[in-house]
Design a protein around this motif. Structure first.
Motif, PDB file in Angstrom:
ATOM      1  N   CYS A  21      44.564  70.443  25.159  1.00 23.75           N
ATOM      2  CA  CYS A  21      44.401  71.562  24.336  1.00 23.75           C
ATOM      3  C   CYS A  21      43.214  72.318  24.019  1.00 23.75           C
ATOM      4  N   ARG A  23      41.031  72.402  21.948  1.00 25.27           N
ATOM      5  CA  ARG A  23      39.936  71.664  21.268  1.00 25.27           C
ATOM      6  C   ARG A  23      39.729  70.340  22.167  1.00 25.27           C
ATOM      7  N   TRP A  26      43.210  65.067  23.247  1.00 26.91           N
ATOM      8  CA  TRP A  26      43.969  64.497  22.317  1.00 26.91           C
ATOM      9  C   TRP A  26      45.048  63.349  22.517  1.00 26.91           C
ATOM     10  N   ARG A  59      51.368  69.675   8.155  1.00 23.63           N
ATOM     11  CA  ARG A  59      50.464  68.638   7.856  1.00 23.63           C
ATOM     12  C   ARG A  59      50.990  67.381   7.006  1.00 23.63           C
ATOM     13  N   SER A  91      46.635  80.447  19.403  1.00 22.01           N
ATOM     14  CA  SER A  91      45.391  80.655  18.909  1.00 22.01           C
ATOM     15  C   SER A  91      44.365  79.618  19.853  1.00 22.01           C
ATOM     16  N   GLY A  93      41.502  78.498  18.805  1.00 21.44           N
ATOM     17  CA  GLY A  93      40.559  77.632  18.153  1.00 21.44           C
ATOM     18  C   GLY A  93      41.239  76.347  17.485  1.00 21.44           C
ATOM     19  N   THR A  94      42.525  76.112  18.039  1.00 19.95           N
ATOM     20  CA  THR A  94      43.180  74.983  17.416  1.00 19.95           C
ATOM     21  C   THR A  94      44.250  74.401  18.465  1.00 19.95           C
ATOM     22  N   MET A  95      44.319  73.164  18.361  1.00 25.54           N
ATOM     23  CA  MET A  95      45.214  72.436  19.194  1.00 25.54           C
ATOM     24  C   MET A  95      46.774  72.723  18.878  1.00 25.54           C
ATOM     25  N   GLN A  97      49.363  75.045  18.292  1.00 30.10           N
ATOM     26  CA  GLN A  97      49.547  76.414  18.715  1.00 30.10           C
ATOM     27  C   GLN A  97      50.580  77.308  17.685  1.00 30.10           C
ATOM     28  N   CYS A 113      53.137  75.295  22.804  1.00 30.82           N
ATOM     29  CA  CYS A 113      52.118  74.321  22.307  1.00 30.82           C
ATOM     30  C   CYS A 113      52.720  73.018  22.660  1.00 30.82           C
ATOM     31  N   LEU A 156      44.263  63.606  12.939  1.00 35.32           N
ATOM     32  CA  LEU A 156      45.019  64.573  12.131  1.00 35.32           C
ATOM     33  C   LEU A 156      46.634  63.999  12.373  1.00 35.32           C
TER      34      LEU A 156
END
Length: 357
Positions: A21, A23, A26, A59, A91, A93-95, A97, A113, A156
């Protein structure tokens, strides 16, 4: 990249894999609690390729959003048309999506994603699963990539919930023509993402296309190939289906050319992401499928150059020069190989002087 391991424990299913992804890499550890058995076993138990899935990602530890305030379609998900499905922007900037907290609609198989789709693939309507994401440090040693798990405090935890989904297909249920359509759709989406600067997304699209294309190997047809009398009889028995497949399935030439192009494009994405070992492997596969492919030879030379394999890089650039004698890319590559060889020899000479001085 997705290498899964699954463990069943008292009704729970724990699955882990590695996700690529924006970043980085993972480790995804998913724990899904089995819900009740479906009351209508004749329907689809799990979403398939092309299923519209109503999903919410949150989250863990954050308050659950009010279902009445979350966005939901006015019509049942099974009857939504493509125009009625809201588009989601990836995006870089993040895993994750997808927007967090609201109900969203994903079309399974499109690669919006990797993490969310990987969870949804094996879920039933109404189920939730807990997911722990841990970053992997990706580094090079001796030209090979290694993965090392980061500290636990960087993890996370999220919850993925599947509310409902429309009918879809397993890959084996798709006709050759339908698979070919998905392959070309992934290829086009990969190009769109690459031009938008989304290297991770482009790599994911090209990887999906390759995995699906491989299943078409036994269903290709040669250029101008004639059918036997038995095949003609089978054609008449199911004329519409067979006609669709024969018109839409790729020929042998299309299959090899498309596969070579996908591996070459994936190699370019991996070069942009600094994944030299993977880029070498994909570029090499492309040259084997299409030995005259100029871009693949150049990318193979670049990947070997960055991985420190100067002899292999020299060989690739010389092959490119052989195919295209006036290629400025080949000349630049060969000059860079020569420069790095001189630097290597100079450093080696300095070490030897220190040893014997």
């Amino acid at each position: 990249m997705k290498t899964s391991q699954a463990v069943e424990t008292e009704g729970d299913k724990i699955t882990s894999w590695v996700s690529v992804c924006p970043r980085g890499l993972w480790e995804v550890c998913q724990r899904r609690k089995r819900g009740a058995e479906p009351t209508d076993p004749s329907g689809d138990v799990y979403p398939g390729i092309g299923s519209l899935c109503q999903v919410r990602v949150q989250r863990q530890g954050e308050p659950t959003a009010d279902p009445e305030l979350s966005l939901k379609p006015d019509l049942p998900i099974a009857v939504l048309s493509d125009a009625q499905v809201p588009s989601l922007q990836r995006s870089q900037g993040t895993m994750l999506q997808v927007p967090l907290g609201d109900w969203i609609i994903l079309r399974l198989g499109e690669g919006q994603c990797d993490i969310t789709e990987g969870c949804v693939e094996g879920m039933r309507a109404g189920e939730k699963c807990e997911v722990m994401l841990t970053p992997l440090a990706d580094r090079l040693r001796g030209g090979e990539e290694e993965q090392k798990r980061a500290s636990p405090d960087q993890s996370l935890c999220i919850t993925v919930e599947l509310q409902s989904f429309s009918p879809g297909h397993e890959s084996w249920q798709l006709s050759a023509g339908e698979k070919w359509g998905w392959v070309m759709s992934h290829k086009q989406r990969g190009g769109d993402r690459f031009r938008a600067g989304d290297m991770w997304g482009a790599a994911d699209s090209y990887s999906r296309a390759i995995k699906l294309l491989i299943t078409l190997k036994l269903h290709t047809r040669g250029e101008g190939e004639e059918m036997t009398p038995i095949e003609e009889e089978e054609e008449e028995e199911d004329e519409e289906t067979e006609k669709k497949d024969s018109l839409e399935a790729p020929t042998d030439r299309q299959y090899r050319s498309t596969k070579a192009s996908l591996y070459s494009n994936l190699s370019l994405c991996q070069l942009k992401l600094g994944q030299w070992s993977r880029a070498r492997g994909c570029a090499s596969r492309s040259t084997l499928l299409e030995p005259q492919g100029l871009k693949a030879w150049y990318r193979l030379g670049q990947a070997n150059l960055e991985a420190g394999e100067l002899e292999e890089a020299d060989r690739a650039f010389r092959k490119l020069q052989e195919l295209q004698p006036d290629s400025p890319s080949a000349l630049r590559g060969l000059r860079e190989v020569g420069r790095r060889e001189r630097e290597t020899n100079s450093r080696l000479g300095q070490r030897l002087c220190k040893m014997f001085s």
